[in-house]
Structure formats: structure tokens, C-alpha cells
Design a protein around this motif. Sequence first.
Motif, PDB file in Angstrom:
ATOM      1  N   ALA A 238      14.415  14.515  10.118  1.00 40.06           N
ATOM      2  CA  ALA A 238      13.574  14.637   9.149  1.00 40.06           C
ATOM      3  C   ALA A 238      12.943  13.189   8.984  1.00 40.06           C
ATOM      4  O   ALA A 238      13.403  12.083   9.616  1.00 40.06           O
ATOM      5  CB  ALA A 238      14.335  14.533   7.680  1.00 40.06           C
ATOM      6  N   ASP A 239      11.741  13.132   8.372  1.00 37.35           N
ATOM      7  CA  ASP A 239      10.981  11.797   8.053  1.00 37.35           C
ATOM      8  C   ASP A 239      10.978  11.669   6.579  1.00 37.35           C
ATOM      9  O   ASP A 239      10.670  10.281   6.433  1.00 37.35           O
ATOM     10  CB  ASP A 239       9.601  12.060   8.674  1.00 37.35           C
ATOM     11  N   ARG A 240      11.162  12.497   6.023  1.00 30.08           N
ATOM     12  CA  ARG A 240      11.367  12.422   4.349  1.00 30.08           C
ATOM     13  C   ARG A 240      11.762  13.494   3.670  1.00 30.08           C
ATOM     14  O   ARG A 240      11.424  14.566   3.805  1.00 30.08           O
ATOM     15  CB  ARG A 240       9.919  11.829   3.978  1.00 30.08           C
ATOM     16  N   ALA A 248      10.147  16.604   5.140  1.00 29.31           N
ATOM     17  CA  ALA A 248       9.058  16.577   6.014  1.00 29.31           C
ATOM     18  C   ALA A 248       9.639  16.390   7.239  1.00 29.31           C
ATOM     19  O   ALA A 248      10.363  15.561   7.307  1.00 29.31           O
ATOM     20  CB  ALA A 248       8.277  15.494   5.672  1.00 29.31           C
ATOM     21  N   ASN A 249       9.085  16.805   8.249  1.00 31.70           N
ATOM     22  CA  ASN A 249       9.719  16.628   9.613  1.00 31.70           C
ATOM     23  C   ASN A 249       8.541  17.008  10.626  1.00 31.70           C
ATOM     24  O   ASN A 249       7.301  17.672  10.101  1.00 31.70           O
ATOM     25  CB  ASN A 249      10.843  17.540   9.912  1.00 31.70           C
ATOM     26  N   LYS A 250       8.592  16.898  11.898  1.00 31.12           N
ATOM     27  CA  LYS A 250       7.611  17.096  12.889  1.00 31.12           C
ATOM     28  C   LYS A 250       6.904  18.431  12.612  1.00 31.12           C
ATOM     29  O   LYS A 250       7.582  19.659  12.357  1.00 31.12           O
ATOM     30  CB  LYS A 250       8.108  17.120  14.191  1.00 31.12           C
ATOM     31  N   ILE A 251       5.667  18.492  12.840  1.00 32.34           N
ATOM     32  CA  ILE A 251       4.860  20.039  12.719  1.00 32.34           C
ATOM     33  C   ILE A 251       5.515  20.967  13.688  1.00 32.34           C
ATOM     34  O   ILE A 251       5.964  20.833  14.810  1.00 32.34           O
ATOM     35  CB  ILE A 251       3.459  19.621  13.066  1.00 32.34           C
TER      36      ILE A 251
HETATM   37  C1  LIG Z   1      15.305  10.776  13.930  1.00 34.50           C
HETATM   38  S1  LIG Z   1      13.628  11.082  14.343  1.00 34.50           S
HETATM   39  C2  LIG Z   1      13.039  11.792  12.913  1.00 34.50           C
HETATM   40  C3  LIG Z   1      11.827  12.478  13.032  1.00 34.50           C
HETATM   41  O1  LIG Z   1      10.573  11.549  13.722  1.00 34.50           O
HETATM   42  C4  LIG Z   1       9.707  12.156  14.708  1.00 34.50           C
HETATM   43  O2  LIG Z   1       8.478  12.028  14.347  1.00 34.50           O
HETATM   44  P1  LIG Z   1       7.574  11.274  15.328  1.00 34.50           P
HETATM   45  O3  LIG Z   1       8.096  11.417  16.953  1.00 34.50           O
HETATM   46  O4  LIG Z   1       6.280  11.299  15.015  1.00 34.50           O
HETATM   47  O5  LIG Z   1       7.855   9.626  14.960  1.00 34.50           O
HETATM   48  C5  LIG Z   1      10.237  13.689  14.370  1.00 34.50           C
HETATM   49  O6  LIG Z   1       9.658  14.143  13.194  1.00 34.50           O
HETATM   50  C6  LIG Z   1      11.928  13.680  14.067  1.00 34.50           C
HETATM   51  O7  LIG Z   1      12.262  14.704  13.653  1.00 34.50           O
END
Ligand SMILES: CSC[C@H]1O[C@H](OP(=O)(O)O)[C@H](O)[C@@H]1O
Length: 349
Positions: A238-240, A248-251
Motif C-alpha cells: 500500500a501507499d496510503r 491506494a496502491n499500484k495501478i
Molecule cells: C512496500 S511498497 C508499497 C507500494 O509502493 C509501490 O509503488 P512505486 O513502485 O510506484 O513506488 C507500489 O504501489 C507498492 O505496492
Amino acid sequence: MDFERYDRIRPIRWEGDQLSLLDQRRLPFVVEHVACRDSEAVGRAIHDLVVRGAPAIGIAAAWGAVLAARGVDAVDGAAALARLAPALDRLQAARPTAVNLMWALARLRRVLAAAGADWAAVLEAEARAIETEDLAANRHMGALGAALIEPGSGVLTHCNTGSLATAGFGTALGVIRAGVAEGRIGRVFASETRPWLQGARLTVWELLQDGIAATLIADGAAAHLMKTGAVQWVIVGADRICANGDTANKIGTYSHAIAARHHGAKVMVVAPSSTVDMATAHGDDIEIEMRDPAELLSVAGTRTVAEGVQAWNPVFDVTPAGLIDAIVTERGVVMAPDRARMQALFGPG
Ligand SMILES: CSC[C@H]1O[C@H](OP(=O)(O)O)[C@H](O)[C@@H]1O
């Protein structure tokens, strides 16, 4: 668990006068580091995805703040904070969605505001604590999440949530590592994660080094795979995470969650408490990072789309709490997340 075997990959190395970042844009074929000697370089590295992954960018920003403090002459932390504010604000602006970035910098601002003449040492100690706490949280979440998985399960993971995205061991990938080690997970599938290919370039590479044979699938193959019954859990990072559990997480995560619900698979979100944002009520309030459309018009730097074609490139989406079966954090597990359950663990927004 023998955690040390999973700690060979270190994306972030503090070297006293610089921050050495494993350049994740080049993996898996080129293992190269970027040396950041000031906070501006760290901010660029976060924006350009040299370092990526919600916890990892919070940790990198914390060390960026330490670099910004080099050469600042201030009588106490409050005076130092006034001098450092512009640099911290620029670090915070590097990417908008992962709350770990804002959380880490807010934590450093708090300790600086209360620090005395030894503020520089306090700042560095807090940056180190942010990193060491993340590693401990991941190891604990691995056990908590694995315990939810019935032996012989198949799992699908999306993007990269391993050692490359954290201080080590990973969040969702940490649960997968623990679940495989405990014999609970029989098969691991990883979706490629267009356009940046965190799954195809990073996750399967990490697991290969663990001796875990993951099967790569196209993002668009996920529902078809779940229809075969091969997937019991979709396990993501998750990112948030909002106060009501929207995440919110990766598309592509949202699509996987819809398919999982339709095909009777469960969805597990694994993230440290630094990813929980109780001040954001629900997912509609999360800023979704929009990146350069050019990232969609090429693969590995080779253009694959005719000139003149437009592209829309949101790099996160929001999975509503109603599609999430479990949120695993180091503070505990929230089943069927809703505001009341989130407040029980994380307090009021
Ligand atoms: C433990 S990583 C969480 C989250 O961050 C990644 O995004 P990004 O690669 O764009 O920084 C992805 O959403 C992961 O799930």
C-alpha cells in the motif's frame, strides 16, 4: 525464520557523507548505485524512481534530511528546522501518493522542534530509527500475514513490495516469504505491473534469489488466472491507507481486487503503520500520482506506440475497503476494515 538470507538486497545504504541508492531503473540486468550527496539529489532519486516503494521513499527522504542538515549552524533544533524547512518541503514534494514520505518528514520535524544543541545527532538517530523500525515491522508483519493463509494456497502479488521497496524483507513480499517458509503457500504468481514493470523486473528477481519460483503473468491475465481457482489470496502492499480502510496502491490493484471478489479469492493489504493516514477520511481524497505519458508509450526505453498517440498514466488506484479482506500492519490485523476497526488500532483521524 532465517531473516539474514533475505537481507542481501539493500536498496538504501547510508555512508556517513552520502546516501547510496541501488538504481532500481536498471534492475535486474544492471546492478548500479546512485550516490546522493545532498537532499536535492535524494529528491530527484525519489521522483525518478531510482528508489521507490512507499516505506523506502520515506527512509530515503529521512536520510535526505540528514544530508540537508550538513553544514547548517544552528543553536538548537527549532533554529535548524527553520533553516531546513525549504529542503524538507522539496523532499516532500518528490511524489504525492505514498504517505510514508510525508510521515517520515513530519516525524523529523517533530524531533527537531524539540531538540537542543545536539539536534544534528538527534536528527541522524531518528533517521536511523525510521529505517530499523521498518525492518522490524516487516519481519513481524510477515508472521501475522502468513498466519491468515491456509496451507497449500496459491497467491498473486502485484508490483514490488520486497526488500527493494522497504528497509528489508518486504511487506506483502515479506508475508509471501514467511508463508512459503511455513509451507502455507504452494504457488506464487506475480503480475508484471505495467508500465514500470516492478513485478516483472523486481519481484520475480527478488524471489528467484530466495529460491522461490514465482510465475509471471500479464496484468490482464489476473482475472483469467483467478477463474482457474489457482489463487486463494491476492497479497499487495500500500501507499496510503485511509481512516475507513480505502487503500491506494499500484495501478492495477483495484482491478485485481474486483476480480478476486468475483472469483472468491481474498485480498490482503500488508503495510506498516507509517502507511496509515487517519487524517484522510476515504480514498477519494488521495492524490493519485500522474506520471509522464511517455512511460506508457515505450517498453524498457524502446518506443512501442506510433507518434502522436496520447496516453493517460495514473500510477496508483484506490481499492475500496469493501473489497479488502484483511489489512496487516505491525500493530495488528484489521479484518473486513472499516473506520471503527481502523480507529481501534490507529486512533481517531
Ligand atoms: C512496500 S511498497 C508499497 C507500494 O509502493 C509501490 O509503488 P512505486 O513502485 O510506484 O513506488 C507500489 O504501489 C507498492 O505496492
